[in-house]
Structures are given as C-alpha cells and as structure tokens.
Design a protein around this motif. Structure first.
Motif, PDB file in Angstrom:
ATOM      1  N   SER A   1       0.870  -1.205  -0.058  1.00 44.24           N
ATOM      2  CA  SER A   1      -0.048  -0.088  -0.107  1.00 44.24           C
ATOM      3  C   SER A   1       0.949   1.306   0.203  1.00 44.24           C
ATOM      4  N   LEU A   2       1.776   1.004   0.655  1.00 40.94           N
ATOM      5  CA  LEU A   2       3.046   2.285   0.648  1.00 40.94           C
ATOM      6  C   LEU A   2       3.708   2.463  -0.564  1.00 40.94           C
ATOM      7  N   LYS A   3       3.834   1.595  -1.361  1.00 43.92           N
ATOM      8  CA  LYS A   3       4.596   1.429  -2.596  1.00 43.92           C
ATOM      9  C   LYS A   3       3.550   2.064  -3.610  1.00 43.92           C
ATOM     10  N   ARG A   4       2.181   1.649  -3.571  1.00 41.97           N
ATOM     11  CA  ARG A   4       1.298   2.391  -4.321  1.00 41.97           C
ATOM     12  C   ARG A   4       1.190   3.768  -4.217  1.00 41.97           C
ATOM     13  N   VAL A   5       1.070   4.289  -2.956  1.00 41.14           N
ATOM     14  CA  VAL A   5       0.548   5.743  -2.765  1.00 41.14           C
ATOM     15  C   VAL A   5       2.083   6.668  -2.894  1.00 41.14           C
ATOM     16  N   GLN A   6       3.375   6.118  -3.177  1.00 40.62           N
ATOM     17  CA  GLN A   6       4.528   7.031  -3.102  1.00 40.62           C
ATOM     18  C   GLN A   6       4.390   7.709  -4.340  1.00 40.62           C
ATOM     19  N   ALA A   7       4.812   9.090  -4.324  1.00 39.02           N
ATOM     20  CA  ALA A   7       4.697  10.041  -5.468  1.00 39.02           C
ATOM     21  C   ALA A   7       6.077   9.845  -6.262  1.00 39.02           C
ATOM     22  N   PRO A   8       5.918  10.293  -7.588  1.00 39.47           N
ATOM     23  CA  PRO A   8       7.311  10.202  -8.347  1.00 39.47           C
ATOM     24  C   PRO A   8       8.538  10.765  -7.633  1.00 39.47           C
ATOM     25  N   ASN A   9       8.455  11.574  -6.946  1.00 42.29           N
ATOM     26  CA  ASN A   9       9.417  12.398  -6.282  1.00 42.29           C
ATOM     27  C   ASN A   9      10.042  11.619  -5.099  1.00 42.29           C
ATOM     28  N   GLY A  10       9.365  10.448  -4.840  1.00 43.02           N
ATOM     29  CA  GLY A  10       9.823   9.656  -3.597  1.00 43.02           C
ATOM     30  C   GLY A  10       9.001  10.158  -2.191  1.00 43.02           C
ATOM     31  N   ALA A  11       8.284  11.027  -2.310  1.00 41.95           N
ATOM     32  CA  ALA A  11       7.276  11.264  -0.926  1.00 41.95           C
ATOM     33  C   ALA A  11       6.410  10.364  -0.721  1.00 41.95           C
ATOM     34  N   LEU A  12       6.320   9.910   0.746  1.00 44.05           N
ATOM     35  CA  LEU A  12       5.254   8.885   1.203  1.00 44.05           C
ATOM     36  C   LEU A  12       4.322   9.685   2.246  1.00 44.05           C
ATOM     37  N   HIS A  13       4.009  10.827   2.041  1.00 41.64           N
ATOM     38  CA  HIS A  13       2.972  11.290   2.862  1.00 41.64           C
ATOM     39  C   HIS A  13       1.665  11.415   2.393  1.00 41.64           C
ATOM     40  N   GLY A  14       1.555  10.906   1.093  1.00 41.77           N
ATOM     41  CA  GLY A  14       0.049  10.752   0.670  1.00 41.77           C
ATOM     42  C   GLY A  14      -0.701  12.044   0.756  1.00 41.77           C
ATOM     43  N   ASP A  15      -1.988  11.702   1.123  1.00 42.44           N
ATOM     44  CA  ASP A  15      -2.835  13.059   1.119  1.00 42.44           C
ATOM     45  C   ASP A  15      -2.965  13.826   2.572  1.00 42.44           C
ATOM     46  N   ALA A  16      -1.896  13.379   3.386  1.00 45.10           N
ATOM     47  CA  ALA A  16      -1.759  14.222   4.565  1.00 45.10           C
ATOM     48  C   ALA A  16      -1.752  15.927   4.520  1.00 45.10           C
ATOM     49  N   GLN A  17      -2.181  16.523   5.460  1.00 41.59           N
ATOM     50  CA  GLN A  17      -2.097  17.984   5.450  1.00 41.59           C
ATOM     51  C   GLN A  17      -0.812  18.555   5.812  1.00 41.59           C
ATOM     52  N   ILE A  18      -0.466  19.765   5.803  1.00 39.26           N
ATOM     53  CA  ILE A  18       0.541  20.526   5.958  1.00 39.26           C
ATOM     54  C   ILE A  18       1.390  20.003   7.406  1.00 39.26           C
ATOM     55  N   PHE A  19       0.637  20.068   8.524  1.00 38.77           N
ATOM     56  CA  PHE A  19       1.189  19.643   9.707  1.00 38.77           C
ATOM     57  C   PHE A  19       1.615  18.330   9.913  1.00 38.77           C
ATOM     58  N   ALA A  20       1.218  17.559   9.144  1.00 41.96           N
ATOM     59  CA  ALA A  20       1.248  16.054   9.327  1.00 41.96           C
ATOM     60  C   ALA A  20       2.212  15.348   8.091  1.00 41.96           C
ATOM     61  N   ARG A  21       2.312  16.179   7.207  1.00 45.36           N
ATOM     62  CA  ARG A  21       2.952  15.750   6.023  1.00 45.36           C
ATOM     63  C   ARG A  21       4.290  15.214   6.149  1.00 45.36           C
ATOM     64  N   MET A  22       5.122  15.730   6.736  1.00 47.49           N
ATOM     65  CA  MET A  22       6.729  15.432   6.989  1.00 47.49           C
ATOM     66  C   MET A  22       6.718  14.156   7.840  1.00 47.49           C
ATOM     67  N   TYR A  23       5.965  14.279   8.902  1.00 44.44           N
ATOM     68  CA  TYR A  23       5.933  13.101   9.748  1.00 44.44           C
ATOM     69  C   TYR A  23       5.357  12.177   9.061  1.00 44.44           C
ATOM     70  N   CYS A  24       4.445  11.948   8.146  1.00 46.90           N
ATOM     71  CA  CYS A  24       3.927  10.694   7.573  1.00 46.90           C
ATOM     72  C   CYS A  24       5.023  10.349   6.741  1.00 46.90           C
ATOM     73  N   HIS A  25       5.589  11.061   5.845  1.00 51.80           N
ATOM     74  CA  HIS A  25       6.926  10.530   5.165  1.00 51.80           C
ATOM     75  C   HIS A  25       7.844   9.919   5.929  1.00 51.80           C
ATOM     76  N   ALA A  26       8.328  10.463   6.878  1.00 51.63           N
ATOM     77  CA  ALA A  26       9.491   9.855   7.790  1.00 51.63           C
ATOM     78  C   ALA A  26       8.978   8.622   8.291  1.00 51.63           C
ATOM     79  N   MET A  27       7.889   8.555   8.785  1.00 50.01           N
ATOM     80  CA  MET A  27       7.454   7.435   9.513  1.00 50.01           C
ATOM     81  C   MET A  27       7.292   6.149   8.674  1.00 50.01           C
ATOM     82  N   ALA A  28       6.614   6.455   7.176  1.00 49.94           N
ATOM     83  CA  ALA A  28       6.550   5.605   6.423  1.00 49.94           C
ATOM     84  C   ALA A  28       7.861   4.788   5.781  1.00 49.94           C
ATOM     85  N   SER A  29       8.649   5.741   5.487  1.00 47.95           N
ATOM     86  CA  SER A  29       9.948   5.602   4.720  1.00 47.95           C
ATOM     87  C   SER A  29      10.629   4.708   5.931  1.00 47.95           C
TER      88      SER A  29
END
Length: 602
Positions: free
Chosen positions: A322-350
C-alpha cells in the motif's frame, strides 16, 4: 475644533500602539513568518497611516470654500491583503523554565547538496517538479563519487507484493476482538488488485542512490529473533505480561487493517483537534494514513515479524504494498496528509520501509526505499540541518528525530546517505542544546527547552555517537536523565510520544554490558521501566488497543497510541545497543568534532 483635535490625538495614540505591537510581534511570535507576508502586512499598515494622516490634514486646513485658497482634494487608494499572515506554531513546554544555553563552537559549513529554494505556497505540481529536479541533481552528484553497484540478479523466492491466499469470512472491523496470531487471516477483497511479485527490482525505475546489498540481518536487529528475544527481555526488565500486551496489540492492529493494506487514520479516531500546547493544528492527522501505517509496520517489525515469515507476513506484505502504491514520483510517502502531518507521515512510512528492507534484504523494496531517502535528502534545510513541514523549511527537533531514524535504517539496508547529511544533523542538534551541560534540548534553536525534545535529542545523539570521537559527556547524559525522571509515566496525562523517545534513550544508556548494576544509568532505567510497564499494562483495553485519550492521541487515533505503546514494550529487544566509550565529565566535551572522513560511509 478642539473636539476634533482631541479625537485625532486619541486616534494617533491608538495607531502608535498598534504600530509598536506589530514591530514587537515581528521580532517575537511572528519571527518565522515568511518575509513576503511581513512586507504585505507592513504595506497595508503604512497605507492606513497615510490615509489617516491625509484625512487629518484636510480637517486642520478646513473644508473647500472656507479658506482664501482652493482646497486640494487627495484620493488615497488602500491596498488590501486577501490572506492573513500565517503563524507556524512551535512546541514549547511551559512547565520548564528557560535555562542557560550552552555556547556552541564555531562550525565549518560542509559541502551542500542542492536543495529547493524557499517555497511560498506553490501548487502541488510545482513542488513535485522542484523536488524531482533536486533529486536528479543529488543522484548525479552522488553517482560521480561512488562506484555504481552491479545489476541485481533475479530473486529466486521473492516475497513482496504477492496477493495473499484467500480465506473466508475475514473483514476488518472498527472494534475488532483480540485474536491469537495464528488465527489472524485476511481475505484479499480489495477493489484494486495487489501487484504481483516481481523477480527483480522494477527495471523501468532506476535506482536513485548507490546501494550495497546486505548479506545478513544487521546485528542491531538480531535480538528480535525468537532465540535471542527471551534473553534480552529478561536482561532489560520485560516479562511475560509485557510480551502478552505486545501480542494483543499486534492482533488488534492486524484486525484494524483495511482491505487495501493500509490503516485508515480517521476510521480509528485520528484528526481530532485538541489544541495541544496551545496551538490549533486544524485536525492534523485526519488523512495521515501513511504515517500510522508506518508506525503499525514498525510495531510488527520490532517484534521480529517480516513480510517473509511469521504469522503476520500477509498483513505486513499488504501494508508495504500500500505504501508502494501511494508513493509519489518524487519519492514522497506522505500521501494526502495535510501540512502539519505531511513530513511526519513521510518519515514514519519511509522508516518502516527501510527497516523492512534491512531486516529482509528483499530487493523488491529497494526502489521504494531509495526514492524515499532521496526525498528526505532534498527536504533537509541546507543551513540549520533540520526538517519541518515542507522541503527546505528551517527545522525542528521533533521532525529531525523521525528523519534520523529513517536514514539510519536506510544505511543499515545498504542505501548510501551522504556524510554531509549527518554533519548537518549534528549541527542542528548542537544548536538546540540547552542546560548547564548541554543535556537538555529545545524544539527549535530559538525556543525554550522541553522534556519531550530533551528525550528525542538525547536518543538522536546516541544514534550518531559512533561518528564522534567518543560519546556523550557524562555531565550532559546525567542532566538529560535527571530531566526525564521528573516526568515518570503515571504522572499526568499519558504522553506516548515523550515515553517513546525517553524509553529508547534511557534503555540505550544503560544497556552496555560494561556498566555495573549500581551505575546511575541502570538505576535510572529500572525506575523508568517499572513506571512505564505498570502504566501501559493497566491502561491497555481488553481488545488489545490503547485508548486515544493521550496528549497526541487525538491527532493519530488508536492506531497511533497502540503502535507507540507496543514499540515502548518492545524496547528490550528492538535494537541491540552499541557500547559507548565514557568521556570525562567536562562541559567542553558535550559537542565533539567529527572524525576525518566520517564513519558509516558506504
């Protein structure tokens, strides 16, 4: 006429007070607001002052026709601002008084990786193009300085991305009943089919970073094996009750997983705004699916399970997919998370993907991991060395901790992380040191210390201690430990975020086999561990989850609280500690220079 003068004098007093207030706000609370927003507000205010001044001149000089000369009429156009200046909240701990900041030695700026210019609310497509460009430049520079690896041979028994075996009557529930691991079966009912297993990394996706294959599970993870876990558990202070709590938590997480493989944040209570520390984060976490999926995966991995073996192989495999499917072309794994959670989500998922790769050496995970690392490298601030809400933002300690662990896991998996990145991280950690001996830490370089940030920074410094000429000074370690023990679990509202980092730091500090039982580090760990286990075991729900009524539980929901509590109880065997060389108790040794060439280069 006198009445008019009185009114105008009062008005100018008010306008002057507002002007002084704006100046003070720009130098304090609004210090981090973007420059263009400050200019817009100042421009608007200057226009208001000019308008008032023009009107006052008209009144003093008289209306048209009253004087001997013809009046001059002045038209003033006032520019309006459509958006108010954004104030980015900062975390602080009001219960801790400001302490003296230790002096930092002069630092030599390292060679910098090109990073995106400061972002001023761009569209998502523009941001993606910027990051992709930076990643491409970063890869080209890294490739010039290293020998590219040989092509990966096909895997004989690939384990990632296989559709799970169908099983009847398995449906994810909001309130699942706890079930033993061997009875956990999940039916593949996703509307989107799971991708088939591949025999090699995707040929259409080039590796973005130099890689060396791990030949065996890294030593730091070996205590998670069934043979070594019991010994580590007994030595660290765990018991059968704590292990039973972990098993119940994993069973609940398995049942709470969606059919698509991720964990739905909002379905389990995420996104509830609780204005923690006085800041409104607008329900951050509501769409943080990738972040809590990463935390849930880390809980399974921390107990020794992988997508290749164990009773939860199917659930872990589907989550990684599921994480592989949601990864953006630039490598980001934050999905649809909003601004305050976005970088947290990328770091935790990676973090989870990298650790799964390091534990399994499954090269099908390699493209996902390397792209995620590239995004993290591009997002680091080039000067202060931290991360925050958007790529290139000036950093904070909270974000840095998750990024550091994700990058450490990537290195253990064989993905190269440039030495410049670690030098920047060290620079940031030095700038947030507080206290008499530098053992405390603050959220940002210009804020007050807090116990949560002290715990996180303490563990971060332990994690990169091998790159120092020595470890952390005894005086700094004692200062940090004393601060953490003042907020033992069981006092006040549960704060699993603080407990997670404090547990990692205190366990790591005492785990050296060279320390006698009477050593202060071991005594501190016993005190903390007893309080932690008692609090977690008594607060666990009957279904295996932990309630979301915690300091940050409203943002992450029950998947967050359950994963974090399980990770705390897995600390005994999750990471095998690396012994450190004790230093002399002297303040100048808190910050140590890097070794020439650095450690950990691939």
């Amino acid at each position: 006429m006198v009445g008019y003068f009185t009114i105008w004098m009062a008005l100018w007093v008010v306008l002057g007070a507002i002007t002084v207030t704006l100046v003070v706000l720009f130098r304090t609370r609004w210090r981090d607001v973007r420059a263009w927003k400050k200019c817009a507000v100042l421009s608007l205010w200057v226009h208001v002052l000019l308008a008032c001044f023009a009107m006052m001149i008209r009144i003093v000089s008289g209306s048209a026709g009253l004087g001997p000369e013809e009046s001059i009429r002045i038209a003033v156009a006032i520019e309006t601002i459509t958006e108010p200046a954004e104030v980015v909240p900062e975390e602080s701990d009001p219960e801790v008084p400001p302490l003296e900041e230790s002096a930092d030695p002069p630092l030599v700026a390292p060679d910098e990786i090109p990073l995106p210019e400061e972002i001023t609310e761009p569209a998502e497509s523009a941001l993606d193009e910027t990051i992709e460009k930076v990643i491409k430049e970063t890869v080209e520079q890294t490739a010039e300085a290293s020998t590219p690896p040989s092509p990966a041979p096909p895997l004989e028994s690939p384990q990632l991305l296989a559709p799970p075996e169908p099983a009847p009557e398995a449906v994810a529930q909001d309130e699942p009943e706890p079930a033993p691991p061997e009875e956990t079966v999940v039916e593949q009912t996703s509307k989107e089919p799971v991708e088939q297993r591949t025999t090699s990394p995707e040929p259409s996706t080039p590796r973005t970073l130099p890689v060396q294959r791990a030949k065996a599970r890294p030593q730091i993870y070996q205590q998670r094996s069934q043979e070594k876990r019991a010994e580590a558990l007994a030595r660290g202070g765990g018991n059968e009750a704590s292990e039973r709590a972990v098993r119940s938590a994993l069973a609940w997480l398995a049942g709470a997983q969606s059919r698509e493989g991720h964990w739905n944040a909002s379905r389990h209570g995420a996104g509830t705004e609780e204005v923690v520390l006085g800041h409104n984060r607008h329900g951050a976490g509501l769409k943080g699916d990738t972040g809590i999926t990463g935390l849930a995966l880390l809980a399974f991995l921390g107990s020794g399970h992988t997508h290749q073996q164990g009773p939860y192989a199917v659930q872990i495999d589907r989550a990684l997919n599921s994480l592989k499917r949601v990864q953006a072309p630039n490598g980001a794994l934050h999905g649809d998370a909003q601004i305050f959670a976005r970088m947290y989500c990328h770091a935790m998922a990676s973090f989870a993907v990298n650790e799964a790769l390091a534990m399994s050496d499954d090269q099908a995970l390699l493209p996902v991991a390397s792209r995620a690392v590239s995004y993290s490298l591009a997002a680091q601030h080039p000067v202060d060395g931290g991360w925050r809400y958007r790529p290139g933002d000036a950093g904070d300690t909270s974000q840095l901790g998750w990024q550091l662990m994700a990058l450490k896991s990537a290195e253990l998996a064989g993905v190269d992380v440039p030495e410049t990145t670690w030098t920047r991280i060290d620079r940031f950690l030095r700038h947030v040191r507080r206290g008499q001996y530098g053992g405390l830490a603050s959220y940002t370089p210009n804020s007050r210390p807090s116990r949560t940030m002290t715990a996180e920074a303490y563990f971060c410094r332990q994690s990169i201690a091998a790159r120092y000429r020595g470890g952390i000074a005894d005086s700094a370690a004692a200062e940090a430990t004393d601060s953490l023990l003042r907020s033992l679990p069981g006092r006040g509202k549960q704060n699993l975020y603080f407990w997670y980092y404090a547990t990692l730091a205190l366990h790591h500090a005492q785990a050296s086999i060279d320390l006698p039982e009477e050593h202060p580090h071991r005594q501190a760990w016993v005190k903390w561990n007893n309080a932690l286990v008692a609090e977690l075991l008594t607060s666990q729900n009957n279904d295996g989850s932990w309630p979301a009524d915690t300091v940050w539980g409203g943002y992450g929901g029950r998947v967050y609280t359950t994963s974090m509590a399980a990770l705390c109880l897995e600390v005994y065997y999750r990471y095998a500690p690396v012994s450190e060389t004790p230093q002399q108790d002297a303040r100048p040794q808190v910050a140590r220079p890097w070794r020439a060439g650095g450690a950990g280069r691939r």
